[in-house]
Design a protein around this motif. Structure first.
Motif, PDB file in Angstrom:
ATOM      1  N   ILE A 129       0.848  -1.197   0.000  1.00 58.92           N
ATOM      2  CA  ILE A 129       0.000   0.000   0.000  1.00 58.92           C
ATOM      3  C   ILE A 129       0.883   1.247   0.000  1.00 58.92           C
ATOM      4  O   ILE A 129       0.643   2.207  -0.733  1.00 58.92           O
ATOM      5  CB  ILE A 129      -0.906   0.033   1.251  1.00 58.92           C
ATOM      6  CG1 ILE A 129      -1.557  -1.320   1.523  1.00 58.92           C
ATOM      7  CG2 ILE A 129      -1.911   1.165   1.169  1.00 58.92           C
ATOM      8  CD1 ILE A 129      -2.769  -1.612   0.741  1.00 58.92           C
ATOM      9  N   LEU A 130       1.923   1.229   0.845  1.00 60.21           N
ATOM     10  CA  LEU A 130       2.776   2.410   1.001  1.00 60.21           C
ATOM     11  C   LEU A 130       3.644   2.667  -0.225  1.00 60.21           C
ATOM     12  O   LEU A 130       4.082   3.795  -0.458  1.00 60.21           O
ATOM     13  CB  LEU A 130       3.655   2.256   2.243  1.00 60.21           C
ATOM     14  CG  LEU A 130       2.886   2.278   3.572  1.00 60.21           C
ATOM     15  CD1 LEU A 130       3.812   1.930   4.729  1.00 60.21           C
ATOM     16  CD2 LEU A 130       2.246   3.639   3.808  1.00 60.21           C
ATOM     17  N   SER A 131       3.933   1.621  -1.001  1.00 63.19           N
ATOM     18  CA  SER A 131       4.743   1.822  -2.211  1.00 63.19           C
ATOM     19  C   SER A 131       3.884   2.267  -3.386  1.00 63.19           C
ATOM     20  O   SER A 131       4.391   2.610  -4.444  1.00 63.19           O
ATOM     21  CB  SER A 131       5.464   0.523  -2.584  1.00 63.19           C
ATOM     22  OG  SER A 131       4.537  -0.404  -3.114  1.00 63.19           O
ATOM     23  N   GLY A 132       2.567   2.249  -3.213  1.00 63.60           N
ATOM     24  CA  GLY A 132       1.678   2.628  -4.301  1.00 63.60           C
ATOM     25  C   GLY A 132       1.360   1.498  -5.260  1.00 63.60           C
ATOM     26  O   GLY A 132       0.635   1.689  -6.235  1.00 63.60           O
ATOM     27  N   ARG A 133       1.885   0.296  -4.980  1.00 59.49           N
ATOM     28  CA  ARG A 133       1.605  -0.824  -5.877  1.00 59.49           C
ATOM     29  C   ARG A 133       0.124  -1.220  -5.820  1.00 59.49           C
ATOM     30  O   ARG A 133      -0.512  -1.498  -6.829  1.00 59.49           O
ATOM     31  CB  ARG A 133       2.466  -2.030  -5.489  1.00 59.49           C
ATOM     32  CG  ARG A 133       2.208  -3.234  -6.359  1.00 59.49           C
ATOM     33  CD  ARG A 133       2.953  -4.473  -5.899  1.00 59.49           C
ATOM     34  NE  ARG A 133       2.486  -5.602  -6.669  1.00 59.49           N
ATOM     35  CZ  ARG A 133       1.422  -6.320  -6.352  1.00 59.49           C
ATOM     36  NH1 ARG A 133       0.744  -6.047  -5.267  1.00 59.49           N
ATOM     37  NH2 ARG A 133       1.038  -7.321  -7.125  1.00 59.49           N
ATOM     38  N   THR A 134      -0.421  -1.263  -4.606  1.00 59.87           N
ATOM     39  CA  THR A 134      -1.799  -1.698  -4.402  1.00 59.87           C
ATOM     40  C   THR A 134      -2.596  -0.548  -3.806  1.00 59.87           C
ATOM     41  O   THR A 134      -2.110   0.159  -2.933  1.00 59.87           O
ATOM     42  CB  THR A 134      -1.831  -2.881  -3.405  1.00 59.87           C
ATOM     43  OG1 THR A 134      -1.027  -3.932  -3.922  1.00 59.87           O
ATOM     44  CG2 THR A 134      -3.241  -3.387  -3.192  1.00 59.87           C
ATOM     45  N   ARG A 135      -3.812  -0.376  -4.279  1.00 57.46           N
ATOM     46  CA  ARG A 135      -4.700   0.610  -3.657  1.00 57.46           C
ATOM     47  C   ARG A 135      -5.547  -0.096  -2.615  1.00 57.46           C
ATOM     48  O   ARG A 135      -6.293  -1.017  -2.927  1.00 57.46           O
ATOM     49  CB  ARG A 135      -5.586   1.259  -4.726  1.00 57.46           C
ATOM     50  CG  ARG A 135      -6.408   2.385  -4.130  1.00 57.46           C
ATOM     51  CD  ARG A 135      -7.265   3.126  -5.136  1.00 57.46           C
ATOM     52  NE  ARG A 135      -8.106   4.065  -4.402  1.00 57.46           N
ATOM     53  CZ  ARG A 135      -9.106   4.737  -4.922  1.00 57.46           C
ATOM     54  NH1 ARG A 135      -9.404   4.606  -6.187  1.00 57.46           N
ATOM     55  NH2 ARG A 135      -9.822   5.556  -4.172  1.00 57.46           N
ATOM     56  N   ASP A 136      -5.428   0.346  -1.378  1.00 55.67           N
ATOM     57  CA  ASP A 136      -6.177  -0.286  -0.298  1.00 55.67           C
ATOM     58  C   ASP A 136      -7.677  -0.196  -0.539  1.00 55.67           C
ATOM     59  O   ASP A 136      -8.189   0.845  -0.932  1.00 55.67           O
ATOM     60  CB  ASP A 136      -5.859   0.384   1.037  1.00 55.67           C
ATOM     61  CG  ASP A 136      -6.803  -0.077   2.134  1.00 55.67           C
ATOM     62  OD1 ASP A 136      -6.720  -1.254   2.499  1.00 55.67           O
ATOM     63  OD2 ASP A 136      -7.650   0.718   2.579  1.00 55.67           O
ATOM     64  N   ALA A 137      -8.374  -1.296  -0.298  1.00 59.43           N
ATOM     65  CA  ALA A 137      -9.830  -1.307  -0.443  1.00 59.43           C
ATOM     66  C   ALA A 137     -10.505  -1.553   0.899  1.00 59.43           C
ATOM     67  O   ALA A 137     -11.701  -1.307   1.046  1.00 59.43           O
ATOM     68  CB  ALA A 137     -10.252  -2.394  -1.436  1.00 59.43           C
TER      69      ALA A 137
END
Lengths: 243, 243
Positions: free
Chosen positions: A15-23
């Protein structure tokens, strides 16, 4: 009586690296609002033991409930369960009840319950299990911390298992008035209206549509009749300002 | 040399109530990763002065940069600028440079710069302004805290104005290997591979597709040749496990 309070702890480098958008945050926020539990704070931190332990202690001592997501799978970077145990100075080991659940699950699939998968049966002493109807490996509740998976479908299923067991308060109600005027036009009379209804909260959310500025004004509170009265006054106000 | 570190503070009741799904965290995370600044923590809090001041102080003392979003508009619930000033015991008032920007903007639109809109010219003493090419009302940087709007289009424009002025480090590189096997199959050899490349981080992200479990394994680091070597070893490993 005030509603119970809650915080959420989202654990994951991705989440913090921007790879995944938290849902999960948005989902949990909506469910807690419906259930009458007030979500007061969310923290997103990396898969780092020091950060997980410190945040868990800080949030668990300030709020009635803490909900975590992420870091309870079988791989080397899944350290959440051990960190939550450490935060409460509680021993953790492979527990028979969790092992039995996993054994039955993998037996059905004819898959070996290897050491990595067995990591998912590591549950702190005294914790109660949270049912996982999707992939079996359970979450758990230790003291006031509810530990759940990060995969959204599993997180949502665990929330559905858990929430009915928690005492909620009065659900937060809201009414939205949409005004095709900028915030700068309505800000002053809105401040006066908010002062006249001290038990309601008034939020103002600007938007742009086809190059025109508008404002959604959301009134929130637990008393439906106050909410109706305020929304009526607000609608009159918006009408006066736009005609 | 280590990269600069950062935290983000998202300010807004509407995120915590589930009404709005935050978009700024994911955007900022990606931009900071590209710029070589390591986002270590995000906190989402409500429009509450005590919470804003306490979180600002905690994050500003732990990280090189703090980026905030939300609460700098013209309405009564826009209290971020005053709270950031309070967090640093700095006076705040309507500043001439910010007022001149707003005056020119509203003059062009033939709109009155009323008291509510003038609130957006409240800037702490000594802060530098962050350009807002969309709706003019500026953000600002006070000490190591960068204060920006919550509306995503404006937040993004402010980040674009600000980031080139901040010293970044080596951008974090990543390679992803997609494996159509569950985490439980690859967890043990993956742990060994991670131990063999101590300057890289290995994240494992399970997914479900058409009822089949798969795993995305993401290797991250700043050294491209190490990353290539690890990705090659990992691909061989995955191939061995799936054939």
């Amino acid at each position: 009586m005030n509603n119970p309070t809650a915080a959420m702890l989202v654990i994951g480098d991705e989440i913090l690296s921007g790879r995944t958008r938290d849902a999960n945050m948005h989902y949990l926020a909506g469910e807690l609002t419906k259930h009458g539990i007030d979500l007061k704070e969310v923290r997103v931190i990396s898969d780092d033991a020091t950060a997980i332990i410190a945040s868990t202690r800080a949030l668990a001592s300030h709020y009635d409930h803490v909900f975590t997501s992420g870091g309870i799978g079988p791989t080397h970077d899944d350290i959440t369960a051990d960190c939550i145990a450490a935060a409460f100075d509680t021993p953790i080991s492979i527990r028979d009840d969790a092992r039995a659940l996993l054994q039955a699950h993998y037996d059905r699939a004819n898959v070996e319950l290897n050491d990595a998968r067995l990591r998912m049966a590591r549950i702190p002493d005294g914790a109660s299990l949270i049912d996982n109807p999707i992939s079996t490996a359970p979450g758990f509740t230790l003291c006031n911390v509810h530990v759940m998976a990060g995969v959204p479908a599993i997180f949502q299923a665990m929330v559905a298992s858990l929430l009915p067991q928690l005492t909620g308060g009065a659900p937060l109600l809201s009414q939205t008035v949409r005004a095709m005027i900028g915030e700068g036009v309505i800000a002053e009379p809105l401040g006066q209206l908010a002062a006249a209804f001290p038990n309601l909260s008034f939020g103002s959310y600007p938007f742009q549509q086809d190059g025109v500025f508008g404002t959604n004004i959301v009134i929130r509170g637990v008393d439906a009749s106050h909410l109706d009265a305020a929304a009526k006054d607000l609608s009159t106000l918006v009408k006066d300002l736009t005609t």
